[in-house]
Design an enzyme around this catalytic site. Structure first.
Site, PDB file in Angstrom:
ATOM      1  N   SER A  70     -25.447  25.229  52.384  1.00 38.96           N
ATOM      2  CA  SER A  70     -24.541  26.238  51.819  1.00 38.96           C
ATOM      3  C   SER A  70     -25.295  27.205  50.910  1.00 38.96           C
ATOM      4  CB  SER A  70     -23.407  25.575  51.025  1.00 38.96           C
ATOM      5  OG  SER A  70     -22.516  24.954  51.906  1.00 38.96           O
TER       6      SER A  70
ATOM      7  N   ARG B 109     -20.939  16.806  53.821  1.00 36.75           N
ATOM      8  CA  ARG B 109     -20.154  17.840  53.137  1.00 36.75           C
ATOM      9  C   ARG B 109     -18.921  17.210  52.498  1.00 36.75           C
ATOM     10  NH1 ARG B 109     -21.039  23.422  56.353  1.00 36.75           N
ATOM     11  NH2 ARG B 109     -22.536  24.086  54.802  1.00 36.75           N
TER      12      ARG B 109
ATOM     13  N   GLN C 297     -21.507  18.394  46.851  1.00 36.90           N
ATOM     14  CA  GLN C 297     -21.581  19.862  46.938  1.00 36.90           C
ATOM     15  C   GLN C 297     -22.793  20.431  46.196  1.00 36.90           C
ATOM     16  OE1 GLN C 297     -17.821  21.565  45.799  1.00 36.90           O
ATOM     17  NE2 GLN C 297     -17.049  21.474  47.881  1.00 36.90           N
TER      18      GLN C 297
ATOM     19  N   ASP D  60     -25.856  20.570  48.386  1.00 38.15           N
ATOM     20  CA  ASP D  60     -25.666  21.156  49.714  1.00 38.15           C
ATOM     21  C   ASP D  60     -26.566  22.393  49.896  1.00 38.15           C
ATOM     22  OD1 ASP D  60     -24.782  22.309  52.031  1.00 38.15           O
ATOM     23  OD2 ASP D  60     -22.664  22.344  51.481  1.00 38.15           O
TER      24      ASP D  60
ATOM     25  N   TYR E 224     -17.095  22.018  59.551  1.00 38.63           N
ATOM     26  CA  TYR E 224     -17.790  22.722  60.629  1.00 38.63           C
ATOM     27  C   TYR E 224     -16.826  23.037  61.763  1.00 38.63           C
ATOM     28  CZ  TYR E 224     -22.220  21.342  58.556  1.00 38.63           C
ATOM     29  OH  TYR E 224     -23.282  21.182  57.714  1.00 38.63           O
TER      30      TYR E 224
HETATM   31  P1  NAD Z   1     -21.734  27.105  60.034  1.00 38.09           P
HETATM   32  O1  NAD Z   1     -22.928  27.811  59.517  1.00 38.09           O
HETATM   33  O2  NAD Z   1     -21.905  25.887  60.896  1.00 38.09           O
HETATM   34  O3  NAD Z   1     -20.878  28.166  60.916  1.00 38.09           O
HETATM   35  C1  NAD Z   1     -20.592  29.456  60.428  1.00 38.09           C
HETATM   36  C2  NAD Z   1     -19.208  29.860  60.868  1.00 38.09           C
HETATM   37  O4  NAD Z   1     -19.188  30.098  62.274  1.00 38.09           O
HETATM   38  C3  NAD Z   1     -18.120  28.814  60.601  1.00 38.09           C
HETATM   39  O5  NAD Z   1     -17.181  29.334  59.690  1.00 38.09           O
HETATM   40  C4  NAD Z   1     -17.519  28.576  61.976  1.00 38.09           C
HETATM   41  O6  NAD Z   1     -16.103  28.379  61.924  1.00 38.09           O
HETATM   42  C5  NAD Z   1     -17.860  29.888  62.675  1.00 38.09           C
HETATM   43  N1  NAD Z   1     -17.738  29.856  64.134  1.00 38.09           N
HETATM   44  C6  NAD Z   1     -17.997  28.850  65.011  1.00 38.09           C
HETATM   45  N2  NAD Z   1     -17.696  29.241  66.268  1.00 38.09           N
HETATM   46  C7  NAD Z   1     -17.241  30.527  66.177  1.00 38.09           C
HETATM   47  C8  NAD Z   1     -16.780  31.471  67.120  1.00 38.09           C
HETATM   48  N3  NAD Z   1     -16.681  31.193  68.411  1.00 38.09           N
HETATM   49  N4  NAD Z   1     -16.407  32.696  66.672  1.00 38.09           N
HETATM   50  C9  NAD Z   1     -16.488  33.025  65.361  1.00 38.09           C
HETATM   51  N5  NAD Z   1     -16.906  32.154  64.421  1.00 38.09           N
HETATM   52  C10 NAD Z   1     -17.277  30.923  64.826  1.00 38.09           C
HETATM   53  O7  NAD Z   1     -20.723  26.706  58.923  1.00 38.09           O
HETATM   54  P2  NAD Z   1     -20.838  26.837  57.331  1.00 38.09           P
HETATM   55  O8  NAD Z   1     -20.674  28.236  56.952  1.00 38.09           O
HETATM   56  O9  NAD Z   1     -22.063  26.134  56.866  1.00 38.09           O
HETATM   57  O10 NAD Z   1     -19.601  25.974  56.869  1.00 38.09           O
HETATM   58  C11 NAD Z   1     -18.354  26.112  57.467  1.00 38.09           C
HETATM   59  C12 NAD Z   1     -17.304  25.627  56.498  1.00 38.09           C
HETATM   60  O11 NAD Z   1     -17.557  24.292  56.068  1.00 38.09           O
HETATM   61  C13 NAD Z   1     -17.210  26.412  55.187  1.00 38.09           C
HETATM   62  O12 NAD Z   1     -16.581  27.626  55.305  1.00 38.09           O
HETATM   63  C14 NAD Z   1     -16.418  25.418  54.359  1.00 38.09           C
HETATM   64  O13 NAD Z   1     -15.028  25.523  54.625  1.00 38.09           O
HETATM   65  C15 NAD Z   1     -16.902  24.104  54.859  1.00 38.09           C
HETATM   66  N6  NAD Z   1     -17.813  23.502  53.862  1.00 38.09           N
HETATM   67  C16 NAD Z   1     -17.371  22.401  53.198  1.00 38.09           C
HETATM   68  C17 NAD Z   1     -18.174  21.840  52.220  1.00 38.09           C
HETATM   69  C18 NAD Z   1     -17.738  20.638  51.445  1.00 38.09           C
HETATM   70  O14 NAD Z   1     -18.391  20.228  50.553  1.00 38.09           O
HETATM   71  N7  NAD Z   1     -16.635  20.054  51.764  1.00 38.09           N
HETATM   72  C19 NAD Z   1     -19.440  22.357  51.950  1.00 38.09           C
HETATM   73  C20 NAD Z   1     -19.865  23.477  52.659  1.00 38.09           C
HETATM   74  C21 NAD Z   1     -19.038  24.031  53.621  1.00 38.09           C
END
Ligand code: NAD
Length: 380
Positions: free
Chosen positions: A134, A123, A128, A131, A230
Site C-alpha cells: 500500500s 491485509r 496496516q 503494508d 483484492y
Molecule cells: P491492487 O493493486 O491489487 O489492484 C488495484 C485495483 O485494480 C483494485 O482496486 C482492483 O479492484 C482493481 N481492478 C481489478 N480488476 C479490475 C478491472 N477489470 N477493471 C478495473 N479495475 C480493476 O489492489 P490494491 O490497490 O493494493 O488494494 C485494493 C484494495 O484492498 C484497497 O482499495 C483496499 O480496499 C484494500 N486494502 C485493504 C487493506 C487492509 O488492511 N485491510 C490494506 C490495503 C488495501
C-alpha cells in the site's frame, strides 16, 4: 540478539533504501545492533553520517554486511549472488516477488534462510502499518500523474486568460485501489477533470468522495472481492463490457492512468490495441500495471512508445523515482514488522503467529507457503 544489516540496493535504477536513519535510531533504542553498508542511503539522500549518528555501524562494502548480519533487510528481492552471501540460518526481510523470481525463493530455502516477503504481509487491520504494497502504491499513484503531466502537451487546470480560456485536461483512472485513488486525488489537486472506474462495489463512493466521476457501467454479477480487499479475476464477458464502456469514454480523455491488478495474476487488458486510436492525438497512457503485463495491450514494459500519436508509458519501479518519501514509508513498514517480530530484543514472536506465518515463504530449508511452493515447482 540479531544483528540487522542494510545494504545498498543493486538493481539498476533502484534509489530506495530499506531502512532510513530515523528507523535505525528506533531500532538502536530498542537495543538492536544495525550494520549499514557505506553509501546505502546515498541515492535516497541519507548520508552515512546520519546513520552513524543514529547508532549504526558503517561498514565498507556489502560483503561486510553479509558477514555480520543475522537479519538482512532489503527493498528488492536478493540477487543470486546476494542469496549465496546470506548465512545459513539467517533471516531475510524485503520484497520477494516469487512469481517473477521462483529460483530465488528456491535458493533461499536451500540456503536455510528464513525469508519474509513484504507483499505477503496479510491485509488485516493490525498489519496496516507494515503494508509496504500500500505504501508503495500510494507513491506510484501520486507519481503517475506527474509523469503524465510531464508527457502531455496539455495543462491540467482550467485557465481563464486574456488570450482565451484553456479547458481542463480530462484524466481517466482505471482501477481505483490504493494507487488509483491517490492518482485521482493528485490529478484533482492539479485541476484536472477526473473520471474513474473500479469493479469492486465499495469503490464508486470512494471515487465520488474525491470529487471524480464514477464511470457508470453494470457491475459484474459475480463476487468481485477476494480476501484482503483484492479484486478477483473477472469473467471474459464482463471484461468485454468494461472495454466497451471505456471505449465510449476514450474520445473525451487526454490522459489515462491504469492501475488495475489481480493479485498473483496477469493484469487485465482494459485498453485493446484497437481502442488506443480512440484517444485524441497527443493523449498519454501511463500504465502502472506494466510490470504485471499491462492494462493496455500495446504497453511495452519499461518503455515509452508512440502509437497513433498517443504516448504509452510502461512505467516500472515508479516508487524509486521518489526515493526520499518512498524509503521513509518503506522503512517504517520494515520497522513495524521488526517490532512485531521482536516486541523486545530477547523475546521474539512465535513463528506461528498470524502475520509472521503469512509473510514467511521459507523456513527450515523448505518453502512453507503452499501457493508459492506450487509456483516454484511449476517453474522447475
Ligand atoms: P491492487 O493493486 O491489487 O489492484 C488495484 C485495483 O485494480 C483494485 O482496486 C482492483 O479492484 C482493481 N481492478 C481489478 N480488476 C479490475 C478491472 N477489470 N477493471 C478495473 N479495475 C480493476 O489492489 P490494491 O490497490 O493494493 O488494494 C485494493 C484494495 O484492498 C484497497 O482499495 C483496499 O480496499 C484494500 N486494502 C485493504 C487493506 C487492509 O488492511 N485491510 C490494506 C490495503 C488495501
Amino acid at each position: 540478539m540479531p544483528v540487522i544489516g542494510v545494504v545498498k540496493e543493486t538493481l539498476p535504477g533502484e534509489t530506495r533504501v530499506a531502512l532510513i536513519p530515523q528507523s535505525v535510531g528506533q531500532l538502536v533504542r530498542d537495543k538492536h545492533s544495525v550494520v549499514v553498508q557505506k553509501g546505502a542511503g546515498a541515492s535516497a539522500s541519507f548520508s552515512d553520517d546520519q546513520y552513524e549518528a543514529a547508532g549504526a555501524t558503517i561498514v565498507p562494502d556489502a560483503a561486510s554486511v553479509f558477514g555480520r548480519a543475522d537479519l538482512l533487510v532489503k527493498v528488492h528481492p536478493p540477487s543470486p549472488h546476494e542469496v549465496t552471501s546470506l548465512r545459513s540460518g539467517s533471516i531475510y526481510l524485503g520484497f520477494l516477488s516469487p512469481a517473477a523470481h521462483p529460483a530465488i525463493v528456491r535458493s533461499l530455502a536451500q540456503q536455510s534462510v528464513t525469508a519474509f516477503a513484504m507483499e505477503y504481509v496479510p491485509r488485516v487491520s493490525r498489519a496496516q502499518s507494515m503494508d509496504a504494497l500500500s505504501s508503495m502504491a500510494t507513491v506510484a499513484g501520486y507519481r503517475s500523474v506527474l509523469i503524465a503531466a510531464q508527457a502531455t502537451g496539455k495543462m491540467f487546470p482550467l485557465l481563464m486568460t486574456a488570450a482565451g480560456t484553456v479547458p481542463p485536461a480530462t484524466v481517466l483512472v482505471l482501477g481505483a485501489g490504493v494507487a488509483g485513488l491517490q492518482a485521482i486525488a493528485t490529478a484533482k489537486r492539479l485541476g484536472a477533470r477526473v473520471e474513474a472506474f473500479d469493479p469492486r462495489p465499495a469503490v464508486a463512493e470512494q471515487i465520488r468522495s474525491l470529487g471524480a466521476t464514477f464511470v457508470d457501467m453494470e457491475l459484474p454479477k459475480e463476487d468481485v472481492e477476494a480476501a484482503g480487499g483484492y479484486a478477483k479475476e473477472l469473467s471474459a464477458e464482463f471484461l468485454k463490457k468494461e472495454q466497451d464502456a471505456i471505449a465510449s469514454r476514450l474520445p473525451k480523455v487526454h490522459i489515462v492512468i491504469t492501475t488495475a491488478q489481480v493479485f498473483g495474476q496477469r493484469a487485465p487488458i482494459l485498453i485493446t490495441s484497437d481502442m488506443v486510436p480512440l484517444i485524441p492525438r497527443g493523449g498519454v497512457i501511463v500504465d502502472l500495471a506494466s510490470e504485471s503485463g499491462g492494462n493496455c495491450e500495446l504497453t511495452e514494459t519499461g518503455k515509452t512508445i508512440d502509437r497513433h500519436g498517443i504516448t504509452i508509458i510502461g512505467a516500472v519501479n515508479v516508487p524509486a523515482t521518489v526515493p526520499i518519501d518512498a524509503s521513509q514509508l518503506y522503512s517504517r513498514n520494515i520497522y513495524n514488522l521488526l517490532k512485531h517480530m521482536y516486541p523486545t530484543v530477547d523475546t521474539p514472536t512465535q513463528p506461528d503467529e498470524e502475520i509472521l506465518k503469512a509473510a514467511c515463504l521459507t523456513r527450515n530449508g523448505m518453502i512453507v507457503n503452499e501457493a508459492v511452493r506450487a509456483l516454484v515447482e511449476q517453474g522447475r
